[in-house]
Design a protein around this motif. Structure first.
Motif, PDB file in Angstrom:
ATOM      1  N   GLU A  98       1.154  -2.541  -6.914  1.00 52.25           N
ATOM      2  CA  GLU A  98       0.884  -2.489  -5.479  1.00 52.25           C
ATOM      3  C   GLU A  98       1.972  -3.211  -4.699  1.00 52.25           C
ATOM      4  O   GLU A  98       2.452  -2.736  -3.666  1.00 52.25           O
ATOM      5  CB  GLU A  98      -0.489  -3.132  -5.204  1.00 52.25           C
ATOM      6  CG  GLU A  98      -0.867  -3.102  -3.727  1.00 52.25           C
ATOM      7  CD  GLU A  98      -2.173  -3.843  -3.476  1.00 52.25           C
ATOM      8  OE1 GLU A  98      -2.500  -4.101  -2.315  1.00 52.25           O
ATOM      9  OE2 GLU A  98      -2.867  -4.195  -4.481  1.00 52.25           O
ATOM     10  N   TRP A  99       2.375  -4.403  -5.212  1.00 52.57           N
ATOM     11  CA  TRP A  99       3.418  -5.185  -4.516  1.00 52.57           C
ATOM     12  C   TRP A  99       4.745  -4.423  -4.512  1.00 52.57           C
ATOM     13  O   TRP A  99       5.456  -4.383  -3.517  1.00 52.57           O
ATOM     14  CB  TRP A  99       3.601  -6.537  -5.214  1.00 52.57           C
ATOM     15  CG  TRP A  99       4.454  -7.496  -4.427  1.00 52.57           C
ATOM     16  CD1 TRP A  99       4.034  -8.422  -3.539  1.00 52.57           C
ATOM     17  CD2 TRP A  99       5.883  -7.578  -4.454  1.00 52.57           C
ATOM     18  NE1 TRP A  99       5.085  -9.111  -3.000  1.00 52.57           N
ATOM     19  CE2 TRP A  99       6.264  -8.610  -3.546  1.00 52.57           C
ATOM     20  CE3 TRP A  99       6.886  -6.891  -5.134  1.00 52.57           C
ATOM     21  CZ2 TRP A  99       7.583  -8.977  -3.325  1.00 52.57           C
ATOM     22  CZ3 TRP A  99       8.209  -7.251  -4.897  1.00 52.57           C
ATOM     23  CH2 TRP A  99       8.558  -8.274  -4.005  1.00 52.57           C
ATOM     24  N   THR A 100       5.046  -3.745  -5.635  1.00 58.57           N
ATOM     25  CA  THR A 100       6.307  -2.997  -5.725  1.00 58.57           C
ATOM     26  C   THR A 100       6.304  -1.829  -4.740  1.00 58.57           C
ATOM     27  O   THR A 100       7.302  -1.574  -4.049  1.00 58.57           O
ATOM     28  CB  THR A 100       6.503  -2.485  -7.157  1.00 58.57           C
ATOM     29  OG1 THR A 100       6.415  -3.605  -8.059  1.00 58.57           O
ATOM     30  CG2 THR A 100       7.858  -1.822  -7.319  1.00 58.57           C
ATOM     31  N   GLN A 101       5.164  -1.121  -4.684  1.00 58.81           N
ATOM     32  CA  GLN A 101       5.077   0.013  -3.759  1.00 58.81           C
ATOM     33  C   GLN A 101       5.178  -0.460  -2.316  1.00 58.81           C
ATOM     34  O   GLN A 101       5.862   0.163  -1.488  1.00 58.81           O
ATOM     35  CB  GLN A 101       3.763   0.758  -3.982  1.00 58.81           C
ATOM     36  CG  GLN A 101       3.689   1.453  -5.330  1.00 58.81           C
ATOM     37  CD  GLN A 101       2.326   2.057  -5.590  1.00 58.81           C
ATOM     38  OE1 GLN A 101       1.391   1.827  -4.825  1.00 58.81           O
ATOM     39  NE2 GLN A 101       2.221   2.832  -6.670  1.00 58.81           N
TER      40      GLN A 101
ATOM     41  N   ALA B 119       6.684  -3.195  -1.264  1.00 55.09           N
ATOM     42  CA  ALA B 119       8.059  -3.629  -0.987  1.00 55.09           C
ATOM     43  C   ALA B 119       8.984  -2.432  -0.797  1.00 55.09           C
ATOM     44  O   ALA B 119       9.868  -2.432   0.073  1.00 55.09           O
ATOM     45  CB  ALA B 119       8.557  -4.508  -2.145  1.00 55.09           C
ATOM     46  N   ALA B 120       8.757  -1.360  -1.609  1.00 56.82           N
ATOM     47  CA  ALA B 120       9.606  -0.173  -1.486  1.00 56.82           C
ATOM     48  C   ALA B 120       9.342   0.523  -0.159  1.00 56.82           C
ATOM     49  O   ALA B 120      10.260   1.038   0.507  1.00 56.82           O
ATOM     50  CB  ALA B 120       9.335   0.781  -2.643  1.00 56.82           C
ATOM     51  N   GLY B 121       8.077   0.561   0.287  1.00 55.25           N
ATOM     52  CA  GLY B 121       7.746   1.223   1.534  1.00 55.25           C
ATOM     53  C   GLY B 121       8.325   0.481   2.731  1.00 55.25           C
ATOM     54  O   GLY B 121       8.777   1.079   3.707  1.00 55.25           O
TER      55      GLY B 121
END
Length: 1474
Positions: free
Chosen positions: A1465-1468, A1470-1472
């Motif tokens: 969730e954190w990666t998504q 950050a990418a968004g």
């Protein structure tokens, strides 16, 4: 309220008379008029009735007192009187009803015992003095009660003198010039000068204290149960209080009362009777009839029991007498008032009723009275007393309150006579001392709630309190059933007395019956006892001896020598053996000694002048030393003086240094002066080697049979006083032990001074010294002729004779048979085995020998004590054959003999009586020995081979060398006999830089072993290997090449050249070597005997060391294993270990000093190199089996691998250090090696040498040595040497590092105070260092000092730079987690992350700390918070990875899955956002 109480107390302390006590309230009411009179008397004469302005002539204090008194009177009139009238009206009818009812039932009065609840202030009571204290009297009251009288309640005159003395002291201290003029004031008497124990006194109760409360009386600290019990009741003996209520008309002839001496006049004494308007007069004539030591010098303020003899016409003067008979027999027949009846008065009474608890009496026809069973004559009251019988009884006390008035009386014989209770003419304590065991006492009366009354004898009864019946709790007693019913017989012990009642105080408790001592007086001076350590203080050691009896040991009696750390030896609860030194029954003190010399002493005990007599030797303790004398102390504080001339046989520089205070010494009493109590003693004459005055021994001859008494037991001799001549004689302890068939040690332990010895014979006498030698009579045998029948004509060769060794000569021992006949005993004729006996028997030894030859011209015999000669018919083993002449010798024989003398060119050895052999210097040793004379001494047993015999010149040549006879017989090895690859035994001949020269054994062929052929390890330091060899070392070598032209041989010593089979020897070689080992020539040493002697000596030394040191110093082994923290960082250890490489584990060990090191080799290391003593013991059998192989294995590793061995000697360390001079590991091991052999000074020198040797660039190596030196000084040095080493180290190294290491060393060795002081010094000097503060805080937290540790944080922040604040706060928070309160640490971390949210490193530490607590929920909350902050993906990855690891370690599977989901969730997210 509190302020009001405080003000009241202050007023009472300033003006005690302003507030009445409970006891004085009634008296103050009766004497109200007197109070007004005294108040008004203070008004100035001629005062104005109505002064102008409404003023007053009274002082402010008087006005205040008048107002207070008026208010009090008003309150009494308004409230008290009315309430009393109401109560009287209400109770008038019922009281009359009760009285009528009682009259109907009968007039019997209930007999009640006196107890603390019934004792009320104002009660008058008769008492008997039990004990006289400096400031108080202890009084025995009826019915087993006790009370006390303060010194201020004796008499008003004594109190006035005490106050005047206090005022005089104050005035003299404030103004020394104002001197008293006029008549000198009388001296204040001591209480023991006025009163005597056993004296009866009349008293009035002034106060009753609640149990357990303290009172401001003159009683000292309660030392026994009686003093404790007496604290509750306070009495007054002041005549004005005791005689209160007696009127002038009562002072008729025969009236007895108490009076105080008011003054001394020309013809007698003026007495204070305590009655207004009447004074007493006691003439000197009447005073002489009283029980006074000095009737004409009675003390002012003293109390007297007097009887009225005459009253003057005007009634103001009353003549009295102090005659004891008159006072005890005078009885009272009539009185004007009930208040006139005083306790102690003898009154005529009529028995009105006999009740179960005692008697009812009618006193003086008007008043009621009771007598309890304790004050009746022994026996059945119903048989001894009848109703209507008239008796004379003694008033004990008035029963207060009672209406009509009643009294308690006594019919006991000793109270009627007013004398102490006696048994067969002796006092009760003399017949039944405290501690006396009574085997059978019979219960005659049971009091359910109070205890038992028992019959100890016909006239003596005792009382057992209910608490003393059993060790278990007994709620009540029964007269008809149970273990203590009437008629039962029990075992009891006397624990005290009730003097007034005349009863013994007894106990049935088993714990009391089993106690060794009940009071101090039972302990005997000089008695050896075992106690329990109760408490150790700085000033004394308290020991519990038995029950409540304790003893004290002063510091100078802890041991024979002063103890630096007595707490290590004396632990509370531990047992201790001691001897009673002083017994002081008056002060109830027992002084003990723990000195081993005094405890083990068998000398007589001197505890008083009656024990001190001239002559005996005893032990004493030095308690003072001056330039001219030494003062010593015996038992019971008895002292003696030793003049300087009698202190020592030799000159002593300073007596105080030679005889320190507390040193036990042996003294001889020289003189005793009973008049001056002076004892003169001598230390010099008590010494065993003292030459006493010459005694006449003419009455004792050699050969006389005597007997004597043991006077002194020495180490090897016994001093005997012969009877009846009183001649001092010496008897060998071994001689007496052989006679009794025991060992000398057993005899020394069992033999006692004053023991009588019989069947002794005088063997020698020395008139010059006045002493004789005696021995026990030997058992007579038929073959031994009596001395009287011995003569040169009758003595035959082969005859057994007896004699005494008188001296030693060149030809042996000279033995005296008779006064005219003597014989010589050659050393070779002493024994068949030279090792079993001494070549020269000791002087004065009695022996039996056989005659070998008779020389009538010289009147001398040749003797032998060989068993083979004395008993030729028996088969005796002969180890050393008798050599009579040269025919008994042949070349090659191995023989033993004794060194005759040591000459410059060699030795001469005695082989027989007339045969000596010469051993030249070259034949002494296989190798060259420079100082060869030091190896030999006269009469030494040696072993050698015969080289040659010259019968013509009677010369014999002998050799001690091992292979002389086989040298020429052995085939010589030549170069042609050798081949390449052959393995030979060789010996190192020479060492060069390029290799070593090896000579083949059994030949003169030698060759070179190049240094490259020493080790298989190519990286090995061959230079170090070369230095490990010494000339003469045995080696195994292989021939690599032979150059026959140049006659050169090349050898190789690499271990890979050899197999194990190369070191195994053939059977023939083994046998030859065994024979060679068995036939070792030279000095004969009995190794087993020596080792046994060494073991015994070691044990004796250990025992003596333990006794002398008294646990003050540890053995070398204990010192060796003491842990010492060196605190060297891991990085430093890695650098140190990398500097030393090698194939062996021994020297490749890194210098691990972080956790501390031991001053001994590690256990694993010892097992590797075979140095463990336990391994030696376990493998003892295997060592014998593999003896030869072991020898070869030792030789095997003397090549290039020598540097891998652990050094085992100084030379080994020196060789290894030559190769690695910069290795701190080797230097510290060298220091440790020296400490293991107790060479502390050498270890210091090695440390200093190491600091000089190690290269200046090797800072870490030098630091290691400095740390080791500080450890050494901390363990083995003094405070001064440690401080000097510390300052030196701080100058040569980083000062902060040295300070911290010194603190760590103190901490490791358990010196908390020194550690704290060092940290304080460090913080003061290096306050800008965060590390110093955090280490100090860690020290406090480890010791549990949380508050001190927490106070350090704000202090540190004041000293540190701002950039170091966060780091320091974080460190202290971590310390709270580890050693303090985790919640406090959490609070600190919360504050840090709130103020510095971007410090990811601190977040990480915070998470680790919480994870260490095992709280996964807290960890999850923190990680949720930190991951909600803005950070890089790299940092987030690290946090998620840590979280996942923690979930797997302390969380669960669901938590791990949740972490993965949050990471995605954190990666998504950050990418968004990007």
């Amino acid at each position: 309220m509190a302020a009001h109480k405080k003000r009241a107390l202050e007023d009472a302390s300033v003006n005690p008379k302003s507030k009445k006590t409970k006891t004085e309230s009634a008296a103050s009411k009766d004497k109200g008029a007197d109070v007004h009179a005294s108040t008004s008397s203070n008004v100035v004469v001629g005062e104005v009735d109505f002064p102008r302005g409404g003023g007053t002539s009274f002082t402010p204090l008087e006005v205040k007192a008048i107002r207070a008194e008026a208010a009090k009177e008003a309150n009494d009139e308004l409230f008290t009187d009315k309430t009393e009238e109401r109560k009287k009206r209400k109770s008038a009818v019922p009281a009359s009803g009760k009285k009528a009812a009682k009259g109907e039932k009968g007039d019997a009065i209930r007999v009640e015992h006196l107890n603390y609840k019934r004792v009320a202030p104002g009660m008058k009571v008769l008492g008997q003095i039990v004990s006289i204290q400096p400031l108080a009297l202890i009084i025995s009251l009826p019915n087993q009660l006790f009370a006390h009288v303060p010194i201020t309640e004796i008499s008003s005159q004594l109190t006035s003198m005490l106050e005047a003395m206090d005022e005089d002291d104050a005035s003299s201290s404030s103004d020394g010039e104002d001197a008293a003029e006029g008549v000198p004031k009388p001296r204040v008497p001591e209480l023991f000068q006025v009163f005597r124990v056993g004296q009866y006194v009349r008293a009035v109760v002034s106060a009753v204290h609640a149990p357990g409360t303290t009172d401001p009386t003159g009683l000292s600290r309660a030392r026994d149960e009686i003093q404790k019990a007496s604290r509750r009741v306070e009495l007054s003996l002041v005549p004005s209080k005791v005689n209160d209520g007696v009127s002038k008309t009562d002072l008729r002839t025969g009236f007895t009362l108490t009076a105080a001496v008011k003054s001394k006049e020309d013809h007698g004494y003026i007495l204070d009777l305590g009655i207004s308007d009447v004074s007493g007069f006691l003439s000197f004539k009447d005073a002489a009839k009283g029980p006074f030591d000095e009737p004409k010098n009675l003390h002012i303020g003293g109390l007297l029991d007097v009887a009225v003899t005459k009253t003057s016409g005007n009634g103001r003067t009353c003549n009295v007498t102090a005659d004891s008979a008159t006072c005890s027999t005078s009885s009272l027949t009539e009185v004007t008032s009930v208040t006139s009846i005083l306790p102690g008065t003898l009154v005529q009474s009529l028995i009105t009723a006999v009740v179960p608890d005692g008697l009812n009496l009618q006193v003086l026809g008007y008043f009621g009275g009771t007598v309890d069973q304790y004050h009746l004559a022994p026996g059945d009251p119903e048989q001894n007393y009848k109703v209507g019988q008239k008796v004379k009884a003694r008033i004990l006390y008035d029963i207060n309150p009672s209406s009509p008035p009643r009294f308690a009386l006594s019919l006991a014989e000793h109270l009627i006579l007013m004398a102490p209770k006696s048994v067969a003419g002796s006092s009760l304590p003399d017949v039944y001392p405290i501690g006396t065991m009574l085997d059978a006492v019979k219960v005659i009366r049971v009091e359910t709630a109070r205890g038992l009354v028992v019959e100890a004898s016909d006239d003596v009864e005792g009382h057992v309190h209910i608490s003393q019946v059993s060790d278990d709790h007994v709620p009540s007693l029964s007269a008809s059933s149970g273990h203590w019913k009437i008629g039962t017989v029990h075992k009891a012990r006397v624990t005290g007395y009730f003097p007034l009642d005349g009863y013994l105080q007894l106990s049935f408790r088993q714990s009391v019956l089993q106690q060794k001592f009940l009071q101090v007086g039972e302990v005997q001076v000089g008695e050896v006892i075992k106690g329990t350590v109760k408490k150790l203080t700085d000033s004394a050691l308290f020991v519990s001896i038995s029950g409540t009896v304790d003893g004290v040991i002063w510091p100078n009696h802890y041991a024979d020598i002063p103890l630096k750390h007595p707490q290590k030896r004396f632990k509370p609860g531990g047992t201790i053996k001691c001897r009673v030194l002083v017994v002081d029954p008056e002060r109830r003190r027992i002084v003990l000694t723990a000195k081993k010399t005094l405890i083990d002493s068998t000398l007589p005990i001197v505890s008083g002048l009656e024990d001190a007599r001239e002559g005996p030797i005893t032990h004493a303790v030095v308690f003072k030393a001056s330039d001219k004398s030494v003062q010593v102390e015996f038992y019971n504080n008895l002292k003696a003086i030793v003049p300087a001339r009698e202190a020592s046989e030799t000159a002593v520089g300073s007596l105080s240094e030679a005889f320190p205070v507390g040193k036990p010494v042996k003294v001889k009493i020289l003189s005793v002066d009973n008049e001056s109590s002076r004892i003169l003693a001598s230390i010099r004459q008590a010494a065993p080697n003292f030459k006493a005055a010459i005694t006449d021994i003419s009455g004792v001859e050699i050969g006389d049979s005597v007997e004597g008494v043991v006077a002194e037991i020495q180490k090897e001799k016994v001093v005997v006083i012969l009877q009846p001549t009183q001649v001092r004689a010496l008897l060998s302890l071994n001689n007496l032990a052989n006679k009794r068939g025991v060992s000398a040690a057993q005899l020394r332990a069992s033999l006692k001074v004053e023991e009588k010895l019989q069947e002794l014979v005088v063997v020698s006498r020395n008139p010059d010294k006045g002493i004789v030698l005696v021995a026990t009579k030997p058992k007579e045998k038929d073959v031994l002729l009596h001395k009287s029948s011995l003569s040169l004509d009758t003595i035959q060769v082969g005859q057994l004779v007896g004699g005494r060794v008188i001296r030693h000569g060149r030809q042996g021992a000279l033995v005296k048979l008779t006064n005219t006949i003597s014989g010589t005993l050659h050393p070779t004729d002493v024994s068949d085995d030279y090792e079993s006996g001494a070549p020269f028997p000791p002087v004065d030894a009695i022996l039996k020998a056989v005659v070998l030859a008779v020389d009538k011209e010289k009147r001398q015999l040749t003797l032998s004590t060989r068993l083979s000669r004395m008993h030729p018919d028996q088969d005796k083993t002969v180890v050393d054959k008798e050599i009579k002449d040269l025919n008994n010798l042949k070349v090659g024989d191995t023989v033993r003999g004794f060194v005759k003398n040591v000459a410059d060119h060699g030795l001469f050895v005695m082989l027989g009586r007339n045969i000596d052999a010469r051993v030249q210097i070259k034949e002494l040793f296989d190798q060259y020995v420079k100082e060869w004379k030091n190896h030999f001494s006269a009469n030494q047993l040696v072993k050698g081979r015969i080289l040659s015999i010259n019968r013509e010149k009677k010369q014999v040549e002998m050799s001690f060398r091992s292979g002389d006879l086989q040298r020429d017989m052995r085939p010589s090895v030549t170069l042609a006999d050798l081949a390449e690859g052959q393995k030979v035994d060789g010996r190192v001949k020479k060492i060069e830089d390029y290799g070593i020269f090896v000579e083949i054994e059994g030949s003169k062929v030698s060759g070179l072993c190049h240094k490259s052929e020493l080790s298989d390890n190519k990286d090995a330091d061959v230079t170090l290997a070369l230095r490990s060899f010494r000339e003469g070392d045995h080696v195994k070598a292989v021939i690599l090449s032979i150059d026959t032209e140049k006659r050169r041989i090349s050898f190789g010593l690499k271990p890979s050249y050899f197999a194990e089979s190369d070191f195994e020897m053939s059977e023939s070689e083994e046998d030859a070597q065994e024979d060679g080992a068995d036939d070792a020539l030279g000095v004969v040493d009995d190794e087993d005997a020596e080792m046994h002697a060494l073991d015994v000596a070691h044990l004796d030394q250990s025992a003596s060391d333990e006794d002398d040191s008294d646990d003050e110093s540890q053995s070398d082994a204990d010192q060796g294993v003491m842990d010492v923290d060196m605190n060297i960082d891991a990085d430093d250890r890695r650098r140190s270990s990398q500097a030393k490489t090698g194939t062996s584990n021994a020297l490749s060990l890194s210098l691990d000093l972080k956790e501390g090191f031991q001053w001994t080799t590690s256990q694993d290391l010892e097992s590797d190199v075979g140095m463990s003593s336990s391994d030696d013991d376990e493998d003892d059998g295997q060592e014998r089996k593999k003896k030869r192989r072991k020898r070869k294995e030792i030789e095997q590793d003397l090549t290039a691998d020598m540097h891998t061995k652990v050094p085992e000697s100084n030379s080994d360390f020196e060789r290894v250090l030559l190769g690695s001079p910069n290795s701190s590991y080797l230097w510290i091991q060298y220091m440790s090696f020296q400490l293991q052999i107790s060479e502390v000074d050498k270890a210091r020198e090695i440390a200093k040498r190491a600091l000089r040797t190690i290269n200046f660039r090797e800072e870490q190596e030098k630091l290691n040595v400095w740390t080791a030196l500080l450890n050494l000084e901390n363990v083995y040095g003094t405070d001064e040497s440690l401080e000097a080493a510390f300052k030196d180290a701080a100058r040569h190294n980083d000062s902060k590092t040295i300070h911290l290491r010194m603190a760590a060393i103190f901490d490791q060795s358990g010196k908390s105070e020194a550690t704290e002081e060092m940290y304080k010094r460090t913080c003061k000097k290096f306050g800008q260092s965060s590390k110093v503060w955090t280490l100090f805080g860690e020290h406090y937290l480890k010791r549990g000092k949380l508050e001190e540790a927490r106070k350090l944080l704000p202090r540190s922040l004041q000293s540190l730079e701002k950039r170091k604040h966060l780091k320091t706060i974080s460190k202290f928070a971590q310390l709270e987690y580890k050693f303090g309160d985790p919640e406090r640490g959490k609070t600190v971390f919360e504050g840090i992350v709130d103020s510095h949210p971007k410090r990811w490193d601190l977040w990480s530490v915070y998470i680790d700390m919480e994870a260490g607590q095992g709280d996964i929920m807290s960890v999850r909350n923190i990680l949720d918070r930190v991951l909600s902050l803005k950070m890089t993906s790299h940092k987030a990855k690290a946090f998620f990875k840590k979280w996942l690891e923690l979930e797997r370690r302390i969380g669960d599977e669901e938590g791990a899955n949740a972490v993965k989901a949050k990471a995605i969730e954190w990666t998504q997210r950050a990418a968004g956002s990007s």
